[in-house]
Design a protein around this motif. Structure first.
Motif, PDB file in Angstrom:
ATOM      1  N   THR A   8       0.847  -1.185   0.000  1.00 60.98           N
ATOM      2  CA  THR A   8       0.000   0.000   0.000  1.00 60.98           C
ATOM      3  C   THR A   8       0.884   1.237   0.000  1.00 60.98           C
ATOM      4  OG1 THR A   8      -1.762  -1.145   1.198  1.00 60.98           O
ATOM      5  CG2 THR A   8      -1.802   1.260   1.254  1.00 60.98           C
ATOM      6  N   ILE A   9       0.561   2.164  -0.910  1.00 61.26           N
ATOM      7  CA  ILE A   9       1.293   3.431  -0.964  1.00 61.26           C
ATOM      8  C   ILE A   9       0.297   4.570  -0.781  1.00 61.26           C
ATOM      9  CG2 ILE A   9       3.118   2.511  -2.458  1.00 61.26           C
ATOM     10  CD1 ILE A   9       1.813   4.048  -4.785  1.00 61.26           C
ATOM     11  N   GLU A  10       0.794   5.702  -0.325  1.00 63.64           N
ATOM     12  CA  GLU A  10      -0.044   6.889  -0.167  1.00 63.64           C
ATOM     13  C   GLU A  10       0.450   7.958  -1.119  1.00 63.64           C
ATOM     14  OE1 GLU A  10      -1.945   9.736   3.274  1.00 63.64           O
ATOM     15  OE2 GLU A  10       0.005   8.840   3.669  1.00 63.64           O
ATOM     16  N   ILE A  11      -0.469   8.569  -1.846  1.00 67.71           N
ATOM     17  CA  ILE A  11      -0.142   9.697  -2.710  1.00 67.71           C
ATOM     18  C   ILE A  11      -0.890  10.900  -2.159  1.00 67.71           C
ATOM     19  CG2 ILE A  11      -0.283  10.661  -5.020  1.00 67.71           C
ATOM     20  CD1 ILE A  11      -0.061   7.818  -6.106  1.00 67.71           C
ATOM     21  N   LYS A  12      -0.123  11.934  -1.837  1.00 65.66           N
ATOM     22  CA  LYS A  12      -0.698  13.147  -1.249  1.00 65.66           C
ATOM     23  C   LYS A  12      -0.697  14.274  -2.284  1.00 65.66           C
ATOM     24  CE  LYS A  12       0.798  12.144   3.439  1.00 65.66           C
ATOM     25  NZ  LYS A  12       1.488  12.651   4.620  1.00 65.66           N
ATOM     26  N   PRO A  13      -1.582  15.248  -2.109  1.00 68.67           N
ATOM     27  CA  PRO A  13      -1.610  16.379  -3.033  1.00 68.67           C
ATOM     28  C   PRO A  13      -0.403  17.288  -2.832  1.00 68.67           C
ATOM     29  CG  PRO A  13      -3.163  16.727  -1.259  1.00 68.67           C
ATOM     30  CD  PRO A  13      -2.601  15.350  -1.082  1.00 68.67           C
ATOM     31  N   LYS A  14      -0.136  18.084  -3.848  1.00 68.75           N
ATOM     32  CA  LYS A  14       0.936  19.083  -3.783  1.00 68.75           C
ATOM     33  C   LYS A  14       0.320  20.419  -3.377  1.00 68.75           C
ATOM     34  CE  LYS A  14       3.910  16.337  -5.994  1.00 68.75           C
ATOM     35  NZ  LYS A  14       4.493  15.323  -5.231  1.00 68.75           N
ATOM     36  N   THR A  16       0.313  24.058  -0.574  1.00 69.64           N
ATOM     37  CA  THR A  16       0.073  24.392   0.818  1.00 69.64           C
ATOM     38  C   THR A  16      -1.348  24.887   1.027  1.00 69.64           C
ATOM     39  OG1 THR A  16       2.394  25.007   1.022  1.00 69.64           O
ATOM     40  CG2 THR A  16       0.933  25.735   2.775  1.00 69.64           C
ATOM     41  N   TRP A  17      -1.735  25.912   0.278  1.00 64.96           N
ATOM     42  CA  TRP A  17      -3.059  26.505   0.478  1.00 64.96           C
ATOM     43  C   TRP A  17      -4.118  25.838  -0.387  1.00 64.96           C
ATOM     44  CZ3 TRP A  17      -3.434  29.197   4.679  1.00 64.96           C
ATOM     45  CH2 TRP A  17      -2.285  29.822   5.182  1.00 64.96           C
ATOM     46  N   THR A  18      -3.781  25.511  -1.613  1.00 68.59           N
ATOM     47  CA  THR A  18      -4.712  24.802  -2.487  1.00 68.59           C
ATOM     48  C   THR A  18      -4.062  23.490  -2.881  1.00 68.59           C
ATOM     49  OG1 THR A  18      -3.828  25.899  -4.458  1.00 68.59           O
ATOM     50  CG2 THR A  18      -5.736  26.918  -3.410  1.00 68.59           C
ATOM     51  N   TRP A  19      -4.710  22.402  -2.531  1.00 68.95           N
ATOM     52  CA  TRP A  19      -4.148  21.090  -2.814  1.00 68.95           C
ATOM     53  C   TRP A  19      -4.513  20.661  -4.218  1.00 68.95           C
ATOM     54  CZ3 TRP A  19      -5.505  18.078   2.256  1.00 68.95           C
ATOM     55  CH2 TRP A  19      -4.733  18.596   3.301  1.00 68.95           C
ATOM     56  N   LYS A  20      -3.511  20.199  -4.944  1.00 66.80           N
ATOM     57  CA  LYS A  20      -3.733  19.720  -6.301  1.00 66.80           C
ATOM     58  C   LYS A  20      -3.042  18.381  -6.467  1.00 66.80           C
ATOM     59  CE  LYS A  20      -4.052  24.322  -8.208  1.00 66.80           C
ATOM     60  NZ  LYS A  20      -3.510  25.303  -9.127  1.00 66.80           N
ATOM     61  N   PHE A  21      -3.687  17.495  -7.200  1.00 68.54           N
ATOM     62  CA  PHE A  21      -3.093  16.207  -7.508  1.00 68.54           C
ATOM     63  C   PHE A  21      -2.493  16.279  -8.907  1.00 68.54           C
ATOM     64  CE2 PHE A  21      -6.045  15.151  -4.160  1.00 68.54           C
ATOM     65  CZ  PHE A  21      -5.319  14.256  -3.401  1.00 68.54           C
ATOM     66  N   ASP A  22      -1.253  15.856  -9.034  1.00 70.01           N
ATOM     67  CA  ASP A  22      -0.552  15.853 -10.313  1.00 70.01           C
ATOM     68  C   ASP A  22      -0.850  14.533 -11.015  1.00 70.01           C
ATOM     69  OD1 ASP A  22       1.222  15.792 -12.426  1.00 70.01           O
ATOM     70  OD2 ASP A  22       2.930  16.525 -11.258  1.00 70.01           O
ATOM     71  N   ILE A  23      -1.785  14.574 -11.969  1.00 71.96           N
ATOM     72  CA  ILE A  23      -2.233  13.367 -12.656  1.00 71.96           C
ATOM     73  C   ILE A  23      -1.078  12.696 -13.395  1.00 71.96           C
ATOM     74  CG2 ILE A  23      -3.786  12.464 -14.445  1.00 71.96           C
ATOM     75  CD1 ILE A  23      -5.175  13.360 -11.844  1.00 71.96           C
ATOM     76  N   VAL A  24      -0.199  13.479 -13.988  1.00 67.55           N
ATOM     77  CA  VAL A  24       0.948  12.917 -14.710  1.00 67.55           C
ATOM     78  C   VAL A  24       1.847  12.148 -13.741  1.00 67.55           C
ATOM     79  CG1 VAL A  24       3.019  13.480 -16.050  1.00 67.55           C
ATOM     80  CG2 VAL A  24       0.871  14.675 -16.512  1.00 67.55           C
ATOM     81  N   GLU A  25       2.080  12.702 -12.558  1.00 72.64           N
ATOM     82  CA  GLU A  25       2.913  12.032 -11.549  1.00 72.64           C
ATOM     83  C   GLU A  25       2.241  10.762 -11.029  1.00 72.64           C
ATOM     84  OE1 GLU A  25       6.162  11.241  -9.106  1.00 72.64           O
ATOM     85  OE2 GLU A  25       5.969  12.646 -10.761  1.00 72.64           O
ATOM     86  N   ILE A  26       0.930  10.814 -10.831  1.00 74.36           N
ATOM     87  CA  ILE A  26       0.202   9.628 -10.374  1.00 74.36           C
ATOM     88  C   ILE A  26       0.298   8.524 -11.418  1.00 74.36           C
ATOM     89  CG2 ILE A  26      -2.098   8.694  -9.833  1.00 74.36           C
ATOM     90  CD1 ILE A  26      -2.704  11.441  -8.526  1.00 74.36           C
ATOM     91  N   ASP A  27       0.102   8.872 -12.701  1.00 73.24           N
ATOM     92  CA  ASP A  27       0.244   7.873 -13.767  1.00 73.24           C
ATOM     93  C   ASP A  27       1.642   7.282 -13.780  1.00 73.24           C
ATOM     94  OD1 ASP A  27      -2.360   8.128 -14.590  1.00 73.24           O
ATOM     95  OD2 ASP A  27      -1.907   9.350 -16.354  1.00 73.24           O
ATOM     96  N   LYS A  28       2.652   8.111 -13.567  1.00 74.77           N
ATOM     97  CA  LYS A  28       4.037   7.628 -13.543  1.00 74.77           C
ATOM     98  C   LYS A  28       4.225   6.597 -12.422  1.00 74.77           C
ATOM     99  CE  LYS A  28       8.771   9.193 -13.094  1.00 74.77           C
ATOM    100  NZ  LYS A  28       9.440   9.668 -11.925  1.00 74.77           N
ATOM    101  N   ILE A  29       3.711   6.911 -11.249  1.00 78.48           N
ATOM    102  CA  ILE A  29       3.826   5.997 -10.104  1.00 78.48           C
ATOM    103  C   ILE A  29       3.082   4.690 -10.380  1.00 78.48           C
ATOM    104  CG2 ILE A  29       3.160   5.652  -7.676  1.00 78.48           C
ATOM    105  CD1 ILE A  29       3.608   8.747  -7.349  1.00 78.48           C
ATOM    106  N   LEU A  30       1.838   4.785 -10.877  1.00 83.98           N
ATOM    107  CA  LEU A  30       1.045   3.589 -11.147  1.00 83.98           C
ATOM    108  C   LEU A  30       1.677   2.737 -12.246  1.00 83.98           C
ATOM    109  CD1 LEU A  30      -2.575   5.048 -10.936  1.00 83.98           C
ATOM    110  CD2 LEU A  30      -1.311   3.802  -9.179  1.00 83.98           C
TER     111      LEU A  30
END
Length: 63
Positions: A8-14, A16-30
């Motif tokens: 199990t891995i955890e992916i957190k948003p990037k 500080t004030w507005t959290w955003k998920f980097d879809i390209v980075e998530i695809d790379k990890i997956l």
């Protein structure tokens, strides 16, 4: 008899004030996990007060 191991891995948003998920980075990890033989079996949102602050991705592979 088939045997499996799980990871199990955890992916957190990037950000500080507005959290955003980097879809390209998530695809790379997956894709990296898939190339190592891991199969995604479930995803769990880590929520607090209706805001997703991360996701747990659980993988399995035959040993």
């Amino acid at each position: 008899m088939k045997r499996f191991e799980y990871k199990t891995i955890e992916i957190k948003p990037k950000g500080t004030w507005t959290w955003k998920f980097d879809i390209v980075e998530i695809d790379k990890i997956l894709n990296d996990m898939g190339s190592q033989g891991w199969e995604l079996v479930t995803t769990e949102s880590r929520d607090m007060s209706g805001t997703a602050y991360g996701f747990h991705y659980t993988f399995k592979r035959e040993i």
